[in-house]
Design an enzyme around this catalytic site. Structure first.
Site, PDB file in Angstrom:
ATOM      1  N   GLY A 154       2.759  -1.453  12.117  1.00  0.00           N
ATOM      2  CA  GLY A 154       1.463  -0.885  11.767  1.00  0.00           C
ATOM      3  C   GLY A 154       1.309  -0.702  10.274  1.00  0.00           C
ATOM      4  N   SER A 167       8.237   2.190   5.133  1.00  0.00           N
ATOM      5  CA  SER A 167       7.067   1.696   5.868  1.00  0.00           C
ATOM      6  C   SER A 167       7.363   0.409   6.627  1.00  0.00           C
ATOM      7  CB  SER A 167       5.879   1.486   4.915  1.00  0.00           C
ATOM      8  OG  SER A 167       6.021   0.303   4.166  1.00  0.00           O
ATOM      9  N   SER A 187       2.349   3.628   9.586  1.00  0.00           N
ATOM     10  CA  SER A 187       3.743   3.450   9.171  1.00  0.00           C
ATOM     11  C   SER A 187       4.071   4.150   7.862  1.00  0.00           C
ATOM     12  CB  SER A 187       4.063   1.951   9.029  1.00  0.00           C
ATOM     13  OG  SER A 187       3.473   1.410   7.858  1.00  0.00           O
ATOM     14  N   ASP A 236       0.830  -1.207   0.000  1.00  0.00           N
ATOM     15  CA  ASP A 236       0.000   0.000   0.000  1.00  0.00           C
ATOM     16  C   ASP A 236       0.863   1.255   0.000  1.00  0.00           C
ATOM     17  OD1 ASP A 236      -2.260  -1.609   0.105  1.00  0.00           O
ATOM     18  OD2 ASP A 236      -2.318  -1.594   2.286  1.00  0.00           O
TER      19      ASP A 236
END
Length: 307
Positions: free
Chosen positions: A288, A283, A292, A253
């Site tokens: 998280g 990230s 993140s 993501d």
């Protein structure tokens, strides 16, 4: 600064760190526990916003406490929230996440309200798609909503980024309208039947996606980097960045959100891929998902250091 419109899922992430992921039927004593914003749509929107994009988020949440926390997160991140729908009947989506000491994860999602997004919800948000520099989609919302968003983008000549995750079979004609498709190795195998293990197999998978109508194919391969193919038979492997991994949840993501921002701001595809890789690398160094996602200043500093 470009406008990135994300039509996708929002779920509340309930994460437990554990020594190892449990086998079927096994109970593992883990800890600590962390709760925060998530969902592929929410994560990608957060990544794009923190990278510097103007983000419009189209999603659906409940009116429960998770929904209230979602709205607080959206406002903190600076999203345009005019097209966030609220359901009185359905709970906000949730994800149960286990992360082991190597940073690998296991995830189960209850989509809740965002799984009920409809064509009508997308049509209400038509202006957000029409004005976008890029539309970002995933497969965590109802296919009716994804298809409606694709059709709206086609009518407005807006580039489409489809992250086919979590993988599930979808109408083949979607690929004919997709400007960028960003599967990981697992999703690439689902889409093409090719097990991606190296540059040669990645090229074979990309060629099949091009034959199906996809424009730019970007296969994310974790620590091995990204395979970028703009046309059949002419792809290239782009190496990733070596970092200390804490939690891989949300890395894809981060890449998609960072890449979307980069494209919306006018970067060339190769530079946008590199930017997305930097966002993903940063990230995984934090625990998280949405929390993140790195900020633009962090990404710029990281790229200056490693290049």
């Amino acid at each position: 600064m470009g406008q990135v419109t994300v039509a996708g899922s929002y779920v509340a992430d309930l994460m437990i760190r554990t020594p190892q992921l449990p086998a079927p039927g096994e109970t593992v004593l883990g800890g600590p526990f962390q709760m925060g914003p998530g969902g592929k749509g929410g994560n990608q929107a957060t990544a794009a916003a923190r990278s510097g994009a103007d983000v419009v988020f189209i999603t659906k949440i409940g009116t429960d406490v998770f929904g209230q926390e979602a709205m607080q997160h959206f406002e903190r991140e600076g999203f345009d929230i005019r097209f966030v729908q609220k359901s009185e009947q359905d709970a906000t989506g949730t994800a149960l996440i286990s992360v082991d000491e190597k940073g690998e994860n296991s995830i189960v999602i209850a989509p809740g309200a965002c799984g009920k997004m409809s064509r009508m919800d997308i049509e209400r948000a038509g202006r957000a798609i029409e004005q976008a520099d890029i539309l970002v989609l995933q497969l965590e919302i109802h296919f009716e909503a994804v298809e409606a968003a694709i059709h709206q983008a086609i009518q407005c000549d807006v580039p489409i980024l489809l992250n086919p995750a979590p993988y599930t079979a979808f109408p083949a004609e979607w690929l004919c309208h997709v400007t960028y498709v960003t599967p990981n190795e697992t999703e690439a195998r689902g889409l093409t039947g090719i097990t991606v293990v190296d540059e040669a197999s990645a090229q074979r998978a990309a060629d099949i996606l091009h034959e199906k109508g996809a424009g730019v194919v970007i296969i994310t391969m974790g620590g091995r980097g990204v395979f970028l193919s703009k046309e059949k038979g002419k792809g290239r492997q782009m190496k990733g960045f070596s970092v200390e991994v804490v939690d891989t949840t949300g890395a894809g993501d981060a890449f998609n959100g960072g890449f979307a921002y980069a494209i919306s701001s006018g970067m060339k595809v190769e530079d946008a891929v590199q930017f997305g890789q930097a966002a993903a690398a940063l990230s995984v160094m934090k625990a998280g998902t949405a929390v993140s996602m790195p900020y633009l200043e962090e990404i710029k500093a990281f790229l200056k250091k490693v290049l």
